[in-house]
Motif scaffolding. Structure first.
Motif, PDB file in Angstrom:
ATOM      1  N   LYS A  65       0.854  -1.185   0.000  1.00  0.00           N
ATOM      2  CA  LYS A  65       0.000   0.000   0.000  1.00  0.00           C
ATOM      3  C   LYS A  65       0.889   1.233   0.000  1.00  0.00           C
ATOM      4  CE  LYS A  65      -3.601   2.358   2.715  1.00  0.00           C
ATOM      5  NZ  LYS A  65      -4.444   2.291   3.942  1.00  0.00           N
ATOM      6  N   ARG A  66       0.531   2.209  -0.847  1.00  0.00           N
ATOM      7  CA  ARG A  66       1.288   3.458  -0.879  1.00  0.00           C
ATOM      8  C   ARG A  66       0.718   4.401   0.172  1.00  0.00           C
ATOM      9  NH1 ARG A  66       0.465   7.978  -3.921  1.00  0.00           N
ATOM     10  NH2 ARG A  66      -0.893   6.876  -5.398  1.00  0.00           N
ATOM     11  N   VAL A  67       1.561   4.828   1.078  1.00  0.00           N
ATOM     12  CA  VAL A  67       1.179   5.778   2.120  1.00  0.00           C
ATOM     13  C   VAL A  67       2.092   6.988   1.968  1.00  0.00           C
ATOM     14  CG1 VAL A  67       0.884   6.182   4.589  1.00  0.00           C
ATOM     15  CG2 VAL A  67       0.503   3.878   3.641  1.00  0.00           C
ATOM     16  N   GLY A  68       1.536   8.061   1.402  1.00  0.00           N
ATOM     17  CA  GLY A  68       2.379   9.203   1.072  1.00  0.00           C
ATOM     18  C   GLY A  68       3.368   8.794   0.004  1.00  0.00           C
ATOM     19  N   GLY A  69       4.645   8.974   0.280  1.00  0.00           N
ATOM     20  CA  GLY A  69       5.665   8.563  -0.671  1.00  0.00           C
ATOM     21  C   GLY A  69       6.314   7.254  -0.315  1.00  0.00           C
ATOM     22  N   GLU A  70       5.726   6.496   0.629  1.00  0.00           N
ATOM     23  CA  GLU A  70       6.321   5.242   1.068  1.00  0.00           C
ATOM     24  C   GLU A  70       5.422   4.056   0.725  1.00  0.00           C
ATOM     25  OE1 GLU A  70       7.032   5.449   5.224  1.00  0.00           O
ATOM     26  OE2 GLU A  70       8.574   7.016   5.082  1.00  0.00           O
ATOM     27  N   GLY A 420       2.429   0.780 -11.342  1.00  0.00           N
ATOM     28  CA  GLY A 420       2.467   0.422  -9.926  1.00  0.00           C
ATOM     29  C   GLY A 420       2.994   1.534  -9.052  1.00  0.00           C
ATOM     30  N   SER A 421       3.952   2.306  -9.576  1.00  0.00           N
ATOM     31  CA  SER A 421       4.501   3.414  -8.790  1.00  0.00           C
ATOM     32  C   SER A 421       3.459   4.486  -8.518  1.00  0.00           C
ATOM     33  CB  SER A 421       5.697   4.028  -9.529  1.00  0.00           C
ATOM     34  OG  SER A 421       6.772   3.103  -9.575  1.00  0.00           O
ATOM     35  N   LEU A 422       2.428   4.573  -9.376  1.00  0.00           N
ATOM     36  CA  LEU A 422       1.347   5.542  -9.174  1.00  0.00           C
ATOM     37  C   LEU A 422       0.175   4.951  -8.394  1.00  0.00           C
ATOM     38  CD1 LEU A 422       1.138   7.106 -12.773  1.00  0.00           C
ATOM     39  CD2 LEU A 422       2.404   7.979 -10.802  1.00  0.00           C
ATOM     40  N   ALA A 423       0.183   3.630  -8.229  1.00  0.00           N
ATOM     41  CA  ALA A 423      -0.985   2.944  -7.668  1.00  0.00           C
ATOM     42  C   ALA A 423      -1.121   3.191  -6.172  1.00  0.00           C
ATOM     43  CB  ALA A 423      -0.880   1.448  -7.942  1.00  0.00           C
ATOM     44  N   HIS A 424      -2.323   2.945  -5.684  1.00  0.00           N
ATOM     45  CA  HIS A 424      -2.571   2.957  -4.248  1.00  0.00           C
ATOM     46  C   HIS A 424      -2.230   1.598  -3.634  1.00  0.00           C
ATOM     47  CE1 HIS A 424      -5.234   6.120  -5.930  1.00  0.00           C
ATOM     48  NE2 HIS A 424      -4.858   6.779  -4.859  1.00  0.00           N
ATOM     49  N   PHE A 425      -2.439   0.530  -4.419  1.00  0.00           N
ATOM     50  CA  PHE A 425      -2.102  -0.819  -3.971  1.00  0.00           C
ATOM     51  C   PHE A 425      -1.414  -1.569  -5.107  1.00  0.00           C
ATOM     52  CE2 PHE A 425      -5.628   0.295  -1.197  1.00  0.00           C
ATOM     53  CZ  PHE A 425      -5.245  -0.229   0.032  1.00  0.00           C
ATOM     54  N   VAL A 426      -0.431  -2.380  -4.755  1.00  0.00           N
ATOM     55  CA  VAL A 426       0.173  -3.343  -5.676  1.00  0.00           C
ATOM     56  C   VAL A 426      -0.071  -4.729  -5.103  1.00  0.00           C
ATOM     57  CG1 VAL A 426       2.285  -4.167  -6.776  1.00  0.00           C
ATOM     58  CG2 VAL A 426       1.945  -1.713  -6.433  1.00  0.00           C
ATOM     59  N   LEU A 427      -0.713  -5.583  -5.896  1.00  0.00           N
ATOM     60  CA  LEU A 427      -1.047  -6.933  -5.449  1.00  0.00           C
ATOM     61  C   LEU A 427      -0.173  -7.932  -6.190  1.00  0.00           C
ATOM     62  CD1 LEU A 427      -4.959  -6.704  -5.397  1.00  0.00           C
ATOM     63  CD2 LEU A 427      -3.311  -6.101  -3.589  1.00  0.00           C
TER      64      LEU A 427
END
Length: 740
Positions: A65-70, A420-427
């Motif tokens: 999960k992307r949280v901010g830039g992490e 994926g770098s723009l996504a909110h989630f990568v599965l």
């Protein structure tokens, strides 16, 4: 000692047999399977070096999960619950059509995923499904439906018996072919020549495949006129099997009228193919004991891909070669997929978009994705096994800007690519080494195999604990959303239960992939998967195709049971545009056109991050010596390539392979931004699709195909001090107005 497993490659549609040695759940070695019933010891480097991808340290092995830039690892329960919550919210606010899906070509190698993906989107009530099919092949499915009654009624050349084969816009020796199974293509083309036949490659570039046959240059995106003239020449030369046409086909008189103006001399003025050369080919075709025409991506991606494939299929049909030995055949799969899909409204042509562009074989135009997002029509997008930022036309980075506006973006993949770098989630999904499988649906269920066969392979490796197959993700999402799959409560409940108990002892009894694959094999009259794996690990040959089992049978699925040679939408489009396009070709005869180029050592984003495959830091622009002299550049010099949509700088490769006024650039390079692809970032190259447009004016309205080949460009030597890359300046179309 390592254990030896037999499987088949799923990087492309050649699906070559592989022998894989495994120790401690790691691949020790991959070699071609010498006993595979069709590939017979052949496999290319993309398959034999797959261990570098399989065991890459960059692979995503837990939901992120992307949280901010992490990026943070999360549990599957948390990820799926959060994703389902946003989907439910957006359906309540905007309706089900706000929920989109985008699938890449790798999804075609995954037989089960489309079943569950389609069932979930149908259950939600959304048709907003896109894919790279509208970047490479959807024109063929449109023609199949109009001519034969089903998008999946797909003919293939009878390569083993043909005496004349002409291939337009394809390079099977490198790309592994499209929509039919042809491993060892070089050897099989050579065999045609050795038995006294002809193999002719018609292409703006002298492709590697032509080393086993003949080559004929043609100006990009002029195949429409070549094929119309070829069809006319067959008719004028009395090379039509009129009795067969009268008995099994309709619309011949319309076809004859439509192609009448397109003489060999007239087409020569824009194609560069002389009238004498065309007539020679037509004579060889007419006198051959079995002849087949085939075309692929290089033609499909032009402005008239649908009309081109229609003309090609008409040539095969009226000459008596359709459903005949040595011509083109309609194979038989494990079951009649072509008939089955006619019962599914999602898979048949529809016009339910706001702009009236078509949905073909379940896919809406990829070239409209940015517009659909920027207009607010799509607010959630799930991207499976794809990287549309590189695969689609992306002028001025419009698609990137659009993806950033989404309420929810989910990437299902092996790596965190640019999307994926723009996504909110990568599965994280399983690789093809980690799941049981039969070959691509078009081989297994439509029978697109010149040598009919079937193979089943068990998983070679156990997936990492945090990785799941796509069917499981869609079943779990359906569970979270309360959606009924397959319009069947019992089947839906069983699938959801199987997904919930996958890791338990009960999961061994509710093993969905193996139960479904077992049923498919048995439905085709074959042993179940256990016997197939034990007794036929190299595949099993099936009944040979002899032809004569399609025309005049209930396998022709049109309303009158006859092959339609003149489908009204295609004929009307041809008559409305052919003269306009011809005039445009005359007016732009001295300008340069851009085409794509396939490469042996890369196929998609996953291969771009494969250290065992990708060594060069960039791709190149291949230009003719005439063009190099004209603009004053030498080999390796940096050049600028500018279209109406963008500008790139890329090093040149000067070669005798290219037709003058033509440039070829390998596609799907340009990995400058993907922080999850460190090897690809060190070997970024330049993305040629920034030179392509998007939006309705760049889409072929019969099939939804994007115009990605034959693009007009300007060439010049790059200014001193320039570096490779994209430079949009004021050329980008990011701010183009879109309809609300």
């Amino acid at each position: 000692m390592p254990d030896t497993h037999y499987t088949f490659c799923r990087v492309c549609e050649a699906t070559c047999g592989l022998k894989v040695d495994v120790a401690d759940n790691r691949i020790v070695d991959i070699q071609p399977d010498p006993d595979h019933v069709v590939s017979k010891g052949y496999a290319c480097v993309k398959g034999t070096r797959y261990a570098s991808t399989q065991h890459s340290p960059d692979r995503v092995v837990r939901p992120q999960k992307r949280v901010g830039g992490e990026w943070r690892d999360v549990s599957w329960d948390d990820a799926l619950r959060s994703i389902a919550g946003v989907i439910q919210q957006q359906i309540a606010l905007k309706g089900p059509q706000a929920i989109g899906h985008f699938v890449g070509s790798a999804g075609g190698a995954n037989v089960l995923s489309p079943l569950f993906r389609g069932a979930l989107w149908a259950g939600m009530g959304s048709k907003r499904m896109y894919g790279t099919g509208t970047c490479d092949t959807m024109n063929k499915f449109r023609v199949n439906e109009d001519m034969y009654g089903s998008p999946m009624r797909l003919a293939h050349p009878d390569v083993e018996r043909t005496q004349f084969m002409m291939v337009l816009g394809a390079n099977p020796v490198i790309s592994g072919n499209t929509l039919y199974h042809l491993p060892r293509s070089r050897e099989r083309f050579k065999a045609i020549v050795e038995r006294g036949g002809r193999v002719v490659f018609v292409n703006p570039r002298r492709v590697e495949s032509a080393q086993t046959g003949e080559h004929l240059f043609i100006r990009p995106d002029t195949d429409l006129f070549f094929l119309a003239a070829f069809c006319r020449e067959l008719i004028a030369g009395e090379s039509v099997d009129r009795a067969r046409v009268a008995r099994f086909m309709s619309g011949f008189e319309v076809l004859e009228r439509v192609v009448a103006p397109w003489t060999p001399e007239r087409q020569a003025a824009v194609t560069g193919v002389s009238a004498a050369a065309l007539r020679d080919l037509a004579r060889s075709h007419a006198t051959a004991k079995g002849a087949a025409l085939y075309m692929a991506t290089g033609v499909n991606q032009g402005r008239s891909g649908t009309a081109c494939f229609w003309l090609l299929e008409c040539i095969n049909a009226i000459s008596g070669n359709l459903d005949s030995p040595g011509g083109t055949l309609m194979g038989r799969g494990l079951f009649d997929m072509a008939k089955e899909v006619t019962k599914n409204p999602q898979m048949m042509v529809s016009h339910d978009r706001e702009d009236d562009l078509p949905t073909v074989s379940g896919q809406q135009p990829a070239g409209m994705l940015a517009d659909d997002i920027l207009s607010g029509r799509v607010t959630v997008l799930v991207v499976e096994a794809s990287n549309p930022l590189l695969a689609c036309g992306n002028p001025g980075g419009r698609l990137e800007a659009a993806l950033k506006k989404l309420e929810l973006l989910v990437s299902i993949d092996l790596f965190r690519n640019e999307v994926g770098s723009l996504a909110h989630f990568v599965l994280p999904a399983t690789t093809w080494m980690e799941r049981p499988e039969v070959p691509y649906a078009l081989q297994s269920f439509a029978g697109c195999n010149p040598t009919p066969y079937m193979i089943y392979a068990d998983a070679v490796l156990e997936p990492p604990p945090g990785v799941r197959p796509e069917w499981w993700m869609y079943a779990r999402l359906a569970d979270e959303l309360g959606v009924t799959l397959f319009d069947n409560r019992l089947a839906s409940g069983a699938a959801k239960l199987a997904a919930r108990v996958t890791d338990s002892r009960l999961g061994r009894w509710l093993d969905v992939p193996n139960l479904l694959l077992d049923g498919m094999l048995r439905k085709g009259g074959l042993p179940g998967r256990k016997r197939m794996a034990r007794e036929h690990p190299h595949g099993i040959l099936m009944a040979e195709h002899h032809g004569g089992d399609f025309l005049g049978t209930d396998r022709v699925l049109t309303s009158d049971g006859r092959v339609s040679l003149a489908p009204r939408p295609i004929v009307e489009r041809f008559e409305a545009t052919a003269e306009v396009l011809y005039a445009d070709e005359v007016a732009n005869a001295d300008r340069v056109k851009l085409v794509g180029k396939r490469e042996m050592r890369r196929m998609n984003t996953s291969s771009a991050n494969c250290g065992a495959l990708v060594k060069e830091t960039t791709n190149y622009a291949y230009i003719s010596r005439d063009d190099a002299t004209r603009i004053g550049v030498a080999d390796e010099d940096l050049i600028e390539v500018e279209s109406a949509y963008g500008r790139i700088r890329i090093p040149a490769r000067v070669t005798d392979e290219m037709m003058p006024r033509t440039i070829a650039i390998p596609q799907c390079w340009g990995h400058t931004k993907a922080d999850g692809l460190p090897h690809a970032r060190k070997h970024p190259g330049v993305n040629s699709n920034f030179l392509a447009g998007d939006g309705p004016e760049t889409i072929e309205p019969l099939s939804g195909m994007s115009h990605l080949s034959g693009i007009l460009v300007e060439l010049r030597k790059a200014p001193p001090g320039s570096l490779p890359g994209e430079d949009f300046g004021d050329l980008g179309a990011q701010e183009r107005t879109v309809a609300p």
